[in-house]
Scaffold this active site. Structure first.
Site, PDB file in Angstrom:
ATOM      1  N   ASP A  24       0.808  -1.206   0.000  1.00 28.47           N
ATOM      2  CA  ASP A  24       0.000   0.000   0.000  1.00 28.47           C
ATOM      3  C   ASP A  24       0.845   1.261   0.000  1.00 28.47           C
ATOM      4  O   ASP A  24       0.647   2.156  -0.828  1.00 28.47           O
ATOM      5  CB  ASP A  24      -0.924  -0.013   1.231  1.00 28.47           C
ATOM      6  CG  ASP A  24      -1.723   1.270   1.371  1.00 28.47           C
ATOM      7  OD1 ASP A  24      -2.888   1.280   0.954  1.00 28.47           O
ATOM      8  OD2 ASP A  24      -1.184   2.263   1.899  1.00 28.47           O
ATOM      9  N   THR A  52      -5.182   2.571   0.022  1.00 28.24           N
ATOM     10  CA  THR A  52      -5.114   1.965  -1.307  1.00 28.24           C
ATOM     11  C   THR A  52      -5.476   0.489  -1.250  1.00 28.24           C
ATOM     12  O   THR A  52      -6.180  -0.029  -2.127  1.00 28.24           O
ATOM     13  CB  THR A  52      -3.712   2.144  -1.907  1.00 28.24           C
ATOM     14  OG1 THR A  52      -3.357   3.531  -1.876  1.00 28.24           O
ATOM     15  CG2 THR A  52      -3.667   1.652  -3.333  1.00 28.24           C
ATOM     16  N   ASP A  53      -5.004  -0.208  -0.223  1.00 31.21           N
ATOM     17  CA  ASP A  53      -5.401  -1.605  -0.035  1.00 31.21           C
ATOM     18  C   ASP A  53      -6.914  -1.725   0.084  1.00 31.21           C
ATOM     19  O   ASP A  53      -7.550  -2.589  -0.546  1.00 31.21           O
ATOM     20  CB  ASP A  53      -4.762  -2.176   1.242  1.00 31.21           C
ATOM     21  CG  ASP A  53      -3.316  -2.589   1.038  1.00 31.21           C
ATOM     22  OD1 ASP A  53      -2.861  -2.665  -0.122  1.00 31.21           O
ATOM     23  OD2 ASP A  53      -2.632  -2.839   2.046  1.00 31.21           O
ATOM     24  N   ILE A  54      -7.498  -0.874   0.908  1.00 30.61           N
ATOM     25  CA  ILE A  54      -8.939  -0.935   1.154  1.00 30.61           C
ATOM     26  C   ILE A  54      -9.717  -0.619  -0.121  1.00 30.61           C
ATOM     27  O   ILE A  54     -10.676  -1.320  -0.481  1.00 30.61           O
ATOM     28  CB  ILE A  54      -9.327   0.030   2.285  1.00 30.61           C
ATOM     29  CG1 ILE A  54      -8.701  -0.432   3.606  1.00 30.61           C
ATOM     30  CG2 ILE A  54     -10.849   0.133   2.421  1.00 30.61           C
ATOM     31  CD1 ILE A  54      -8.812   0.572   4.732  1.00 30.61           C
ATOM     32  N   GLY A  57      -9.648  -3.515  -2.549  1.00 37.27           N
ATOM     33  CA  GLY A  57     -10.576  -4.559  -2.130  1.00 37.27           C
ATOM     34  C   GLY A  57     -12.008  -4.213  -2.491  1.00 37.27           C
ATOM     35  O   GLY A  57     -12.773  -5.084  -2.951  1.00 37.27           O
TER      36      GLY A  57
END
Length: 280
Positions: A24, A52-54, A57
């Site tokens: 991220d 960014t990860d979230i 997803g």
């Protein structure tokens, strides 16, 4: 991140970074988010959570739902390719459009807005408050009913948003000096009912004691086999008036390794051998 909802052939899509690890914080830097995050006179800053990860997803979740609907209608599966870099580019929103359409390079503005003033966090005597006077009417109400300065909205230097942007530093200094004379909650009480967007900058304790959080029951207790009762943030989505249930507690380290390997086609003997080798 790649997945499929059937068995279509994988499309060939070459990427020079296809073997790079996805982190991220690295993508925040490479895909523009860190460049626009932080104070203008300070180094770039990462977002406080793995945004960014979230976001990736959530993009993937939406893509899977759409692909399942497509499969239901067409009988054909879909190969989904969703990655951190492109998800973050999509998340740049108006900042990306400003550059692509107008050639306008972005910069850091801290909590302030590049084209609306006042629209930022201000320090109070004992904390911070976010204020967003987004138009002339809200600015006039803010100055008259909060600051006690009815002269500001009619001052030629501040009478329009264009002028307030031009004279940003002077206006922010005036507002900051006044707001610094009272505690945060005193100001928040004065803001009630005047139609000017505002809100406190809450720490975690304040956040979970927030009246909205309490009224909406935003936390749940989950029984964990090793840790006992664990308090967690509840799922954000409601269906037909009911919050989505949490069926399982957070897994322990490697709890589902053998199930995942089985889904990938490994036999029990092969998985046991991997464990004996210390590979898993």
């Amino acid at each position: 991140m790649k997945c499929c909802t059937g068995s279509p052939s994988q499309p060939a899509f070459a990427s020079p970074y296809r073997t790079a690890a996805g982190y991220d914080v690295i993508i925040e830097g490479e895909a523009g988010l860190m460049h626009i995050t932080g104070e203008p006179d300070r180094p770039p800053c990462k977002v406080g959570v793995a945004a960014t990860d979230i976001a990736t997803g959530l993009y993937t979740h939406g893509a899977i739902m759409a692909a399942l609907l497509s499969r239901q209608q067409t009988g054909r599966g879909v190969w989904i390719d969703c990655n951190l870099f492109e998800s973050q580019l999509a998340g740049l929103a108006n900042i990306a459009s400003n550059y692509l359409i107008a050639g306008q390079e972005a910069s850091r503005h801290g909590t302030s807005h590049p084209s609306i003033v006042p629209y930022q966090v201000f320090p109070c005597k004992d904390g911070f408050i976010m204020i967003g006077a987004g138009n002339d009417r809200q600015f006039a109400s803010f100055c008259t009913k909060i600051l006690g300065r009815p002269d500001l909205p009619v001052d030629p230097k501040f009478s329009s948003n264009v002028k307030r942007v031009e004279n940003r530093e002077e206006l922010i200094s005036i507002i900051s000096d006044i707001l610094g004379t009272k505690n945060r909650d005193e100001w928040l009480e004065m803001f009630k009912g005047i139609g000017v967007p505002n809100g406190p900058i809450n720490n975690m304790e304040d956040t979970f004691k927030h009246p909205q959080a309490v009224a909406r029951n935003v936390t749940i207790d989950v029984e964990h086999p090793k840790a006992g009762a664990v308090k967690m943030v509840a799922p954000a989505v409601h269906y037909n008036g009911e919050r989505m249930r949490v069926r399982l507690p957070p897994p322990t380290l490697s709890q589902h390794t053998f199930e995942v390997l089985a889904e990938l086609g490994y036999t029990e003997a092969e998985s046991a051998e991997l464990k004996a080798q210390g590979a898993i």
